[in-house]
Design an enzyme around this catalytic site. Structure first.
Site, PDB file in Angstrom:
ATOM      1  N   HIS A 162     -55.498 -36.040 -10.035  1.00 48.94           N
ATOM      2  CA  HIS A 162     -55.228 -37.339  -9.410  1.00 48.94           C
ATOM      3  C   HIS A 162     -54.580 -37.188  -8.050  1.00 48.94           C
ATOM      4  O   HIS A 162     -54.047 -36.130  -7.730  1.00 48.94           O
ATOM      5  CB  HIS A 162     -54.297 -38.170 -10.302  1.00 48.94           C
ATOM      6  CG  HIS A 162     -52.929 -37.562 -10.418  1.00 48.94           C
ATOM      7  ND1 HIS A 162     -52.606 -36.681 -11.420  1.00 48.94           N
ATOM      8  CD2 HIS A 162     -51.824 -37.664  -9.646  1.00 48.94           C
ATOM      9  CE1 HIS A 162     -51.352 -36.285 -11.267  1.00 48.94           C
ATOM     10  NE2 HIS A 162     -50.846 -36.865 -10.187  1.00 48.94           N
ATOM     11  N   GLY A 163     -54.625 -38.242  -7.290  1.00 47.02           N
ATOM     12  CA  GLY A 163     -53.898 -38.258  -6.023  1.00 47.02           C
ATOM     13  C   GLY A 163     -54.395 -39.353  -5.115  1.00 47.02           C
ATOM     14  O   GLY A 163     -55.390 -40.036  -5.400  1.00 47.02           O
TER      15      GLY A 163
END
Ligand SMILES: [Zn+2]
Lengths: 153, 112
Positions: free
Chosen positions: A70-71
């Protein structure tokens, strides 16, 4: 945030039922390629680089057999979630050393107001703790069945 | 994409990630994520910065200081930093390998 709300950020175009990759580097590439074709990304390399940096920080394979790469990145305009599965399992540097079979990839724009992606991440992590659910996800025939299982239907 | 722009975007994403860990690390740690690689990530940031043209890096730093984010996406022909209209001719120039800055606010433009 409830799981139905989280699933609004994905679609059948963002579902990879059986990854071919078995190592982390190629799995990340395959996941990003899936995102790129699912949402028509112009700059997939930007996302790949961001997800690789995130893994440097610490492996995102924190669930039992589940990873949550994620990010935030400039390369997307809204929160998108890719769902992926690997029958063979991927060596994703998990804490317990076990292979990873389920992937939830969350990419959000930098301005993501209200931290939608953090909330979605928290909901997914809570949901996936149920071993019976993980079995259902592995057995789901298609995207619709996969989502129905997540929603507890 | 312009190779230097690619690096700037990667750098800005990385800076955001570091800031997020520094500001919200405990929230992520509560979810089970480890963040022991923070120092490694900061080293990677320095390596990335070294690959960027020093003059451009100077501009990037000044813009970051001024606006928080130096590179902004163009969405619907607008600079998302100041909402000024961006001439469509800018897109082809960027594709031809030139970096473009918003004529109104000076931020570096990126077409996502
Ligand atoms: Zn502007």
């Amino acid at each position: 945030m409830d799981i139905a709300e989280v699933l609004k950020h994905t679609s059948s175009d963002l579902f990879l039922p059986d990854l071919q990759a078995t190592d982390k580097t190629s799995a990340l590439k395959e996941l990003v390629a899936g995102l790129a074709s699912g949402i028509n990304l112009k700059n997939p390399d930007t996302i790949l680089q961001m997800l690789q940096s995130r893994e440097e920080l610490g492996s995102t394979a924190v669930g039992p057999g589940v990873a949550f790469p994620h990010g935030r990145t400039l390369a997307v305009q809204e929160l998108k979630i890719l769902l992926a599965r690997s029958t063979a399992g991927v060596d994703f540097d998990s804490e317990d050393g076990e292979p990873t079979h389920l992937f939830f990839v969350l990419v959000a724009p930098p301005q993501d107001m209200g931290h939608q992606y953090i909330k979605s991440l928290a909901t997914l992590i809570d949901t996936i703790q149920d071993a019976g659910l993980r079995e259902k996800l592995m057995a789901a025939d298609n995207y619709e069945a996969f989502c129905a299982a997540l929603k507890g239907e | 994409m312009h190779p230097q722009l690619q690096l700037l975007v990667a750098l800005q994403d990385m800076m955001g990630m570091i800031r997020e860990i520094e500001e919200q690390g405990s929230e992520l740690e509560d979810m089970g994520f480890k963040t022991e690689g923070l120092e490694k990530l900061k080293e990677a940031q320095a390596e990335l910065e070294a690959k960027i043209d020093p003059q451009l890096m100077g501009q990037f730093r000044r813009l970051t200081k001024k606006f928080g984010r130096a590179v902004v996406p163009v969405i619907g022909n607008s600079c998302t930093g100041c909402f000024a209209q961006i001439p469509t001719s800018f897109v082809s120039k960027t594709n031809a390998g030139r970096l473009q800055r918003c004529e109104s606010c000076g931020r570096i433009l990126y077409w996502p």
